[in-house]
Design a protein around this motif. Structure first.
Motif, PDB file in Angstrom:
ATOM      1  N   SER A 146      37.955  40.131  38.925  1.00  0.00           N
ATOM      2  CA  SER A 146      39.156  40.396  38.245  1.00  0.00           C
ATOM      3  C   SER A 146      40.354  39.986  39.055  1.00  0.00           C
ATOM      4  CB  SER A 146      39.245  41.786  37.958  1.00  0.00           C
ATOM      5  OG  SER A 146      39.039  42.473  39.134  1.00  0.00           O
TER       6      SER A 146
ATOM      7  N   TYR B 137      46.261  41.217  35.868  1.00  0.00           N
ATOM      8  CA  TYR B 137      45.148  42.101  36.422  1.00  0.00           C
ATOM      9  C   TYR B 137      45.115  43.480  34.968  1.00  0.00           C
ATOM     10  CZ  TYR B 137      42.508  44.833  39.492  1.00  0.00           C
ATOM     11  OH  TYR B 137      41.404  45.424  40.206  1.00  0.00           O
ATOM     12  N   VAL B 138      46.164  43.844  34.733  1.00  0.00           N
ATOM     13  CA  VAL B 138      45.829  45.075  33.667  1.00  0.00           C
ATOM     14  C   VAL B 138      45.371  44.186  32.461  1.00  0.00           C
ATOM     15  CG1 VAL B 138      47.147  46.307  32.091  1.00  0.00           C
ATOM     16  CG2 VAL B 138      47.916  46.156  34.718  1.00  0.00           C
TER      17      VAL B 138
ATOM     18  N   ILE C 106      43.177  41.710  32.179  1.00  0.00           N
ATOM     19  CA  ILE C 106      41.531  41.711  32.551  1.00  0.00           C
ATOM     20  C   ILE C 106      40.746  43.208  32.666  1.00  0.00           C
ATOM     21  CG2 ILE C 106      40.083  41.273  34.475  1.00  0.00           C
ATOM     22  CD1 ILE C 106      42.057  39.113  35.244  1.00  0.00           C
ATOM     23  N   LEU C 107      41.652  44.055  33.245  1.00  0.00           N
ATOM     24  CA  LEU C 107      40.907  45.436  33.128  1.00  0.00           C
ATOM     25  C   LEU C 107      40.893  45.967  31.715  1.00  0.00           C
ATOM     26  CD1 LEU C 107      42.829  47.249  36.102  1.00  0.00           C
ATOM     27  CD2 LEU C 107      40.407  46.365  36.019  1.00  0.00           C
TER      28      LEU C 107
ATOM     29  N   TRP D  37      40.604  43.763  29.209  1.00  0.00           N
ATOM     30  CA  TRP D  37      39.407  43.124  28.620  1.00  0.00           C
ATOM     31  C   TRP D  37      37.941  43.437  28.971  1.00  0.00           C
ATOM     32  CZ3 TRP D  37      35.954  39.736  30.623  1.00  0.00           C
ATOM     33  CH2 TRP D  37      35.234  38.775  29.806  1.00  0.00           C
ATOM     34  N   VAL D  38      37.904  43.938  30.156  1.00  0.00           N
ATOM     35  CA  VAL D  38      36.600  44.510  30.726  1.00  0.00           C
ATOM     36  C   VAL D  38      36.174  45.706  30.047  1.00  0.00           C
ATOM     37  CG1 VAL D  38      35.301  45.472  32.772  1.00  0.00           C
ATOM     38  CG2 VAL D  38      36.944  43.218  33.054  1.00  0.00           C
TER      39      VAL D  38
ATOM     40  N   VAL E 138      32.909  46.236  27.970  1.00  0.00           N
ATOM     41  CA  VAL E 138      31.814  47.082  28.186  1.00  0.00           C
ATOM     42  C   VAL E 138      31.633  47.984  26.643  1.00  0.00           C
ATOM     43  CG1 VAL E 138      31.365  49.218  29.391  1.00  0.00           C
ATOM     44  CG2 VAL E 138      32.195  47.403  30.599  1.00  0.00           C
TER      45      VAL E 138
ATOM     46  N   TYR F  76      38.628  51.265  32.897  1.00  0.00           N
ATOM     47  CA  TYR F  76      39.475  50.521  33.522  1.00  0.00           C
ATOM     48  C   TYR F  76      40.948  50.333  32.628  1.00  0.00           C
ATOM     49  CZ  TYR F  76      35.873  49.052  36.674  1.00  0.00           C
ATOM     50  OH  TYR F  76      34.960  49.005  37.703  1.00  0.00           O
ATOM     51  N   GLU F  77      40.795  50.995  31.498  1.00  0.00           N
ATOM     52  CA  GLU F  77      42.142  50.541  30.504  1.00  0.00           C
ATOM     53  C   GLU F  77      43.247  51.166  30.915  1.00  0.00           C
ATOM     54  OE1 GLU F  77      41.054  50.727  26.532  1.00  0.00           O
ATOM     55  OE2 GLU F  77      42.690  49.849  25.833  1.00  0.00           O
TER      56      GLU F  77
ATOM     57  N   ALA G  70      34.462  33.450  38.299  1.00  0.00           N
ATOM     58  CA  ALA G  70      34.748  34.778  38.631  1.00  0.00           C
ATOM     59  C   ALA G  70      34.156  35.465  37.086  1.00  0.00           C
ATOM     60  CB  ALA G  70      36.521  34.994  38.228  1.00  0.00           C
TER      61      ALA G  70
ATOM     62  N   MET H 252      31.700  38.764  37.056  1.00  0.00           N
ATOM     63  CA  MET H 252      32.069  39.871  36.617  1.00  0.00           C
ATOM     64  C   MET H 252      30.963  40.448  35.628  1.00  0.00           C
ATOM     65  SD  MET H 252      35.715  40.220  34.316  1.00  0.00           S
ATOM     66  CE  MET H 252      36.690  39.566  35.411  1.00  0.00           C
TER      67      MET H 252
ATOM     68  N   LEU I 297      28.933  43.897  35.663  1.00  0.00           N
ATOM     69  CA  LEU I 297      28.905  44.758  34.646  1.00  0.00           C
ATOM     70  C   LEU I 297      27.572  45.208  34.047  1.00  0.00           C
ATOM     71  CD1 LEU I 297      32.060  43.672  32.563  1.00  0.00           C
ATOM     72  CD2 LEU I 297      31.746  45.784  33.797  1.00  0.00           C
TER      73      LEU I 297
ATOM     74  N   PHE J 155      46.743  49.422  41.006  1.00  0.00           N
ATOM     75  CA  PHE J 155      46.439  49.952  39.695  1.00  0.00           C
ATOM     76  C   PHE J 155      45.168  51.101  39.512  1.00  0.00           C
ATOM     77  CE2 PHE J 155      47.657  45.747  39.528  1.00  0.00           C
ATOM     78  CZ  PHE J 155      48.814  45.587  39.013  1.00  0.00           C
ATOM     79  N   LEU J 156      44.472  50.980  40.620  1.00  0.00           N
ATOM     80  CA  LEU J 156      43.315  52.075  40.565  1.00  0.00           C
ATOM     81  C   LEU J 156      43.340  52.814  41.881  1.00  0.00           C
ATOM     82  CD1 LEU J 156      40.703  49.815  39.114  1.00  0.00           C
ATOM     83  CD2 LEU J 156      42.022  51.316  37.995  1.00  0.00           C
TER      84      LEU J 156
ATOM     85  N   THR K 291      43.267  56.899  34.928  1.00  0.00           N
ATOM     86  CA  THR K 291      42.305  56.918  34.089  1.00  0.00           C
ATOM     87  C   THR K 291      41.913  58.234  34.170  1.00  0.00           C
ATOM     88  OG1 THR K 291      40.949  55.950  35.651  1.00  0.00           O
ATOM     89  CG2 THR K 291      42.152  54.368  33.878  1.00  0.00           C
TER      90      THR K 291
END
Lengths: 183, 342
Positions: free
Chosen positions: A75, A117-118, A120-121, A123-124, A128, A141-142, B25, B29, B33, B138-139, B186
Motif C-alpha cells: 500500500s 493511501y486512504v 488504497i486502505l 479499497w483493501v 476483503v 482499514y477503512e 505491489a 497485497m 491478504l 493513518f493507523l 478504526t
C-alpha cells in the motif's frame, strides 16, 4: 555533497528512514501527526534525479515502510509511487534551487500520498469484504476521508513542508549535474 | 560508474516501470491478504526486530539526552557546579535509569495484577514505537515482543497499569504481535461512565483524541467522570479505565450526545504493556473488578530489553484483616496522562 554517492545511498537511506519512522518518529509527533520521513526522502530524490528513478525509490521505500509498519503490504509502495509521479511532473522545467519548488513539491507529494493511501486502505477493506477473504488481520482499514483529510493529511502537509524547509539548504548543496559529467 | 544523470524523459519508460512496480505491489497485497505472505513476514520480522529494538533504544537514549540538556540549561542558571556534577552522573547512569524505570513500570503492572486476580497478565516490551507505532499517520498500532509461543492470540486485550491500550490484531510471528491502539480511528470499545452509568462507544479519532459516542440524549453526566470498559460485546474485560470526560458535545440535531475523552494512558510514552491471556473475547470472565479478593493470587512476568531478561514472578495473597470491606463499590482512580508510571 556528492551527487553520485547520494544516488547509491538512497536505498539504504530509505531503509533507515523507514526504520526511524517506526521507532523515532513518534518522538517528533506534533498535533497528532508525525513527519513522513520516507516520503520526504522520496520527494528529495525525485527533485534531484527525476521521477524515472524516483518511482523505484518510492517502491523500495514503501516496501520498507510496509515491512516495519505492518500496514497492507504494497500500500505504501503504491501511494509513494503516485506521490513521486505527481512531484516529478514539473521537475524538469522548474529549478529545484528556487526555494518554493521543494516546498510545493512536498505539499503535492504529501497530499497525493495521503489521499492515495486512504483510498488504497478503503479499497483493501472493500476487497476483503467482497471476496470474503480469511481474516489475516483484525484491523479494519477503512478510514473516513474528510476527518482523515482534516486531522491527518492537512496537518502532515504543514509538518512535512516545515521539515522540507530545513532540508532545502542540504538539498541545494547537491549539484544539478554529476561532477564526473562536467559542470 | 553508471551514468546516473537524467536521461530525456520517456513517458513509455516511466510508464513501464510504474506498471511493473504497481503490479508487484498489488501481488504483494494479494498474497498478504490471503495469508500466503505470513512465512515470509515471519522470516523478515526475525531480521528486522533487532534493528527496531536497537533503534527504539537509541531513540529513547537520544530523547533522554535532549531532555536532559534542556533541563540542564535552566538549572545551570541557578547552580552551575551542581549541574556539572549531575551531567556526568547522569551520563554514567543512563543504563541504570532505564532499568529503574522499567522496574517501576513492572512494579505498577504487578500492583495492577494484584488488584485483578482474575486476569492472567503477560508483560511485554514494545518492539517498535510508531505504525506507527504504525509507520504512517493513518493507523495507530504498536508491535510487542510476544507472539505465538507466548500464547498470544488475535483479540486479546492489551493494557498498562494506567488503563486500556488496545487489542491484539495480528500475531505476526512466534515472538511478535501487532496491537491496535485505542486511539486508532478504526477501534471501538463499549464503555460506561462510572458515576452516571451511561453506556456508549469510545472511538479513536483522527488527531489522537478519543470520542465517546451514542450517549443517550436527555441524560445528564458531568465533565470529569471516569470512563471504563463496560464488558458489553465481550471484546474487552469489564472495568478497565479508559479516560476521563473533558468535554460534552450536545447538539439538538443529534440523536445522542458525544463526549471528548482524555485517555488515562499516555500513548506516546508506551514502553511496557501487558497482554491479558486468559480473557476469552467471546465469553466475559468474572472477577474483573479492580478490588482484590482475600487470598487472591496473581502472576506477572516481564522482559527487560537492556540487559537480557529480568522477570518478576510470584504468587501473592491479600488478606482483608483491617476491617476494610473486601468488596467495596467499583471505583477506579483516573490519573492524568503523564502521572503514575512513565
Amino acid at each position: 555533497m556528492n551527487r553520485d554517492l547520494l544516488f547509491y545511498l538512497m536505498i539504504p537511506l530509505l531503509f533507515v528512514a523507514a526504520l526511524l519512522q517506526s521507532t523515532a518518529a513518534v518522538r517528533l509527533e506534533m498535533g497528532g501527526v508525525k513527519p513522513d520521513l520516507v516520503l520526504l526522502l522520496v520527494v528529495t530524490g525525485v527533485l534531484i534525479y527525476g521521477s524515472r528513478t524516483g518511482v523505484i525509490w518510492a517502491f523500495a521505500g514503501g516496501l520498507a515502510l510496509d515491512i516495519f509498519s505492518g500496514g497492507p503490504m504494497g500500500s505504501s509502495c503504491l501511494a509513494l509511487m503516485m506521490a513521486s509521479l505527481a512531484v516529478g511532473v514539473g521537475q524538469r522545467t522548474l529549478s529545484r534551487f528556487n526555494v518554493l519548488v521543494p516546498l510545493v513539491a512536498t505539499i503535492i507529494g504529501t497530499f497525493v500520498y495521503g489521499t492515495t493511501y486512504v483510498a488504497i486502505l478503503s479499497w483493501v477493506e472493500s476487497a476483503v469484504n467482497f471476496l470474503a477473504l480469511p481474516s489475516v488481520s483484525a484491523v479494519r482499514y477503512e478510514l473516513a476521508f474528510w476527518p482523515t483529510l482534516q486531522f491527518i493529511i492537512v496537518p502532515a502537509l504543514f509538518y512535512n513542508t516545515t521539515v522540507m524547509l530545513f532540508l532545502t539548504p542540504l538539498l541545494n548543496r547537491v549539484p544539478e549535474r554529476s561532477e564526473a559529467m562536467g559542470m | 560508474m553508471r551514468n546516473i544523470e537524467r536521461r530525456p524523459r520517456s513517458v513509455g519508460d516511466i510508464g513501464i516501470r510504474v506498471v511493473i512496480l504497481s503490479l508487484a505491489a498489488l501481488v504483494l497485497m494479494a498474497l498478504q491478504l490471503t495469508g500466503q505472505l505470513r512465512p515470509l513476514q515471519s522470516a523478515i520480522a526475525l531480521f528486522t526486530s533487532p534493528a527496531q529494538v536497537s533503534a527504539t533504544a537509541v531513540t529513547q537514549n537520544v530523547t533522554n539526552v535532549v531532555s536532559f540538556f534542556v533541563e540542564l540549561r535552566n538549572l545551570r542558571q541557578r547552580n552551575a557546579e551542581l549541574e556539572q556534577f549531575n551531567s556526568s552522573l547522569l551520563a554514567q547512569n543512563f543504563t541504570l535509569r532505564e532499568m529503574e524505570r522499567e522496574n517501576e513500570s513492572l512494579r505498577d503492572l504487578l500492583d495492577f495484577a494484584q488488584k485483578r486476580p482474575g486476569l492472567e497478565l503477560r508483560g511485554a516490551q514494545i518492539v517498535g514505537l510508531a505504525i506507527s507505532q504504525e509507520s504512517t499517520n493513518f493507523l495507530d498500532s504498536i508491535r510487542i515482543d510476544l507472539g505465538l509461543t507466548h500464547g498470544v492470540k488475535v483479540g486479546m486485550t492489551v493494557l498498562t497499569d494506567q488503563g486500556l491500550v488496545g487489542r491484539i490484531t495480528e500475531v505476526t510471528s512466534n515472538s511478535q504481535s501487532k496491537v491496535l491502539l485505542l486511539t486508532d480511528p478504526t477501534s471501538a470499545v463499549q464503555v460506561v461512565l462510572q458515576e452516571s452509568r451511561l453506556d456508549g462507544v469510545v472511538r479513536g479519532s483522527a488527531g489522537g483524541n478519543l470520542l465517546m459516542d451514542f450517549i443517550p440524549n436527555n441524560r445528564e453526566f458531568k465533565v470529569g467522570e471516569a470512563v471504563l470498559t463496560s464488558g458489553l460485546g465481550s471484546r474487552f474485560p469489564r472495568g478497565i479505565p479508559i479516560g476521563q470526560v473533558v468535554e460534552i458535545i450536545q447538539r439538538d440535531i443529534d440523536f445522542s450526545q458525544q463526549a471528548v475523552i482524555r485517555p488515562t494512558v499516555d500513548f506516546r510514552r508506551l514502553e511496557l504493556v501487558a497482554v491479558v491471556t486468559n480473557f476469552d473475547p467471546a465469553e466475559e470472565v468474572e472477577a474483573l473488578a479492580p478490588i482484590p479478593t482475600p487470598n487472591a493470587a496473581g502472576t506477572i512476568t516481564g522482559t527487560n530489553g537492556i540487559s537480557g531478561t529480568t522477570g518478576i514472578s510470584g504468587t501473592f495473597g491479600i488478606t482483608a484483616s483491617n476491617g476494610v470491606d473486601a468488596n467495596p463499590p467499583l471505583t477506579v482512580p483516573i490519573p492524568a496522562p503523564g502521572e503514575g508510571a512513565p
